[in-house]
Design a protein around this motif. Structure first.
Motif: not given
Ligand code: ZN
Ligand code: ZN
Length: 342
Positions: A99-103, A123-139
Motif C-alpha cells: 500500500a504505497g511503500s514506493c513512489g 502494489a498501490f503506487l504512492n503519489i509521492s515519488r519518494i514513497g515511504l523513504s520519509r513519513i512526511d512524503e506529501l509535505s
C-alpha cells in the motif's frame, strides 16, 4: 515424478466437502462432494486415480488464498517494510498488495522483488515519488510528479492496481488538502482508483471524504483517533454515509495504531462494512504486535461477531472483486502457483 498428492476431506465455508489434487505445487483438480469422505484412501476417491498419495484433512476448512490489501513489503524502507514471503505465504496469505511503500522513484525495484517471491505481489503506487523513504512524503508538493506517476503506471500496468495517498496531518504537513486534489487528478488521467489513508486532522475527515468516488478505498476506517469516521456516540458521520452511497469502499488497515475495538463495535452496530480486512503489516508490528499476522487481525472480527464466512470473504472474494481478479477469490485448478488457488 510430478509430486502428486490428494488433499481429501476438506470443508468449504458453506459446509460443502471438497477434495483437491496437487501436482508439482499447483492445484490440478478440485472435486466437490461427499464422495471423498465416504471412501477410504485405499479405495480411491471418486474422480481421482487410486495410485496417488492421499492426505486426510479431517474436515478442516479450506478457502481460496487470502489477499491482504494493505501491507508494506519493501524492506529497504526500514522499519516500514518486510520480506514478501514473511508476510505472505508463510502466514497463509497468497496475495499481498503493497500500500504505497514506493513512489515512482523505486516502484521498479519493488516490482522486480515480486518475481523471486512465492507470494503474489501487487502494489498501490504512492503519489509521492519518494514513497515511504520519509513519513512526511506529501509535505513538499515538488515530490508530486504527475509525469513520473504516469510513466510508472505505463511501465507496470499489471503490477500497479491503484494510487495511494496518505492524507493526515503528519504526512501532508503544510500542504493540507492539495495532495489529495492532485491524487484526484492523477486518478482521472490514469483511470486508477485511490486508496486514501486517514488519520489526524487537518485535513478534516469531511473534506477528505468529499474527494472520494466510486471504487476508491478508505483505509484505517476503524481508527480511534480524533477525526475518525464515527461521532462521540459511535454513530457514522453523515459524510461517511454519503461516501458509502457513492460506492466508496472501506478497508481495515489495522497497523500499529489504526484499529480501535470501540470504533469497530460501533461500526458493527450500525452495519458499516465489512468490505476488506487488511493488516498494514511490516516487520515491527509483525514481530512485536499488535498486528502479528493477517489471521490475528481476522480473529478480532470473529470476536466482534462477524461470521466466519463474512471474515474470510473480506480477505478473498471481497478483495478479489475490487482488484478485478475474481479468480483470486476462488478455489480452482490451473493457477500459476499453488498459492494462487488455495
Ligand atoms: Zn496508513
Ligand atoms: Zn500502511
Amino acid at each position: 515424478m510430478d509430486n502428486r498428492f490428494l488433499l481429501r476431506n476438506l470443508k468449504q465455508l458453506d459446509g460443502r466437502q471438497v477434495n483437491i489434487e496437487i501436482a508439482s505445487g499447483r492445484i490440478v483438480r478440485v472435486v466437490e462432494g461427499e464422495d471423498g469422505a465416504a471412501q477410504s484412501a485405499s479405495d480411491g476417491v471418486a474422480g481421482f486415480s487410486a495410485d496417488i498419495g492421499t492426505i486426510d484433512c479431517g474436515g478442516a476448512y479450506v478457502s481460496s488464498g487470502w489477499i491482504d490489501m494493505h501491507v508494506h513489503a519493501f524492506p529497504a524502507f526500514d522499519p516500514y517494510g518486510d520480506e514478501i514471503d514473511e508476510i505472505g505465504v508463510k502466514q497463509g496469505v497468497a496475495t499481498i498488495v503493497d500500500a504505497g511503500s514506493c513512489g515512482a522513484d523505486r516502484i521498479g525495484e519493488l516490482a522486480a522483488s515480486g518475481g523471486s517471491a512465492k507470494t503474489n505481489l501487487l502494489a498501490f503506487l504512492n503519489i509521492s515519488r519518494i514513497g515511504l523513504s520519509r513519513i512526511d512524503e506529501l509535505s513538499q508538493l515538488e515530490w508530486l510528479d504527475g509525469e513520473r506517476v504516469r510513466e510508472a503506471i505505463s511501465r507496470y500496468p499489471d503490477f500497479i492496481v491503484g494510487l495511494k495517498a496518505r492524507i493526515s496531518r503528519s504526512v501532508v504537513g503544510d500542504s493540507g488538502i492539495a495532495p489529495l486534489r492532485v491524487a484526484r487528478e492523477l486518478s482521472a488521467s490514469t483511470g486508477l482508483s485511490l486508496m486514501v489513508h486517514i488519520g489526524s486532522a487537518p485535513p478534516a475527515i469531511e473534506e477528505v471524504l468529499s474527494y472520494l468516488r466510486e471504487g476508491d478505498i478508505v483505509t484505517h476506517y476503524l481508527n480511534g483517533k480524533p477525526n475518525n469516521l464515527f461521532d462521540a456516540e459511535g454513530r457514522p458521520i453523515p459524510a461517511l454515509l454519503d461516501a458509502l452511497g457513492r460506492g466508496v469502499r472501506l478497508d481495515v488497515g489495522h497497523g500499529t495504531a489504526s484499529f480501535s475495538f470501540r470504533v469497530a463495535e460501533a461500526a458493527k452496530r450500525h452495519g458499516i462494512g465489512l468490505h476488506t480486512i487488511s493488516s498494514d503489516i511490516y516487520r515491527g508490528n509483525r514481530l512485536n504486535g499488535p498486528v502479528y499476522s493477517l489471521a490475528n487481525v481476522m480473529s478480532k472480527f470473529l470476536y466482534l461477531g462477524y461470521s466466519l464466512q463474512e471474515v474470510v470473504a473480506a480477505v478473498t472474494s471481497g478483495a478479489a472483486q475490487w482488484l478485478g481478479r475474481p479468480e483470486l477469490g476462488r478455489i480452482q485448478a490451473g493457477g500459476s502457483r499453488a498459492s494462487d488457488g488455495i
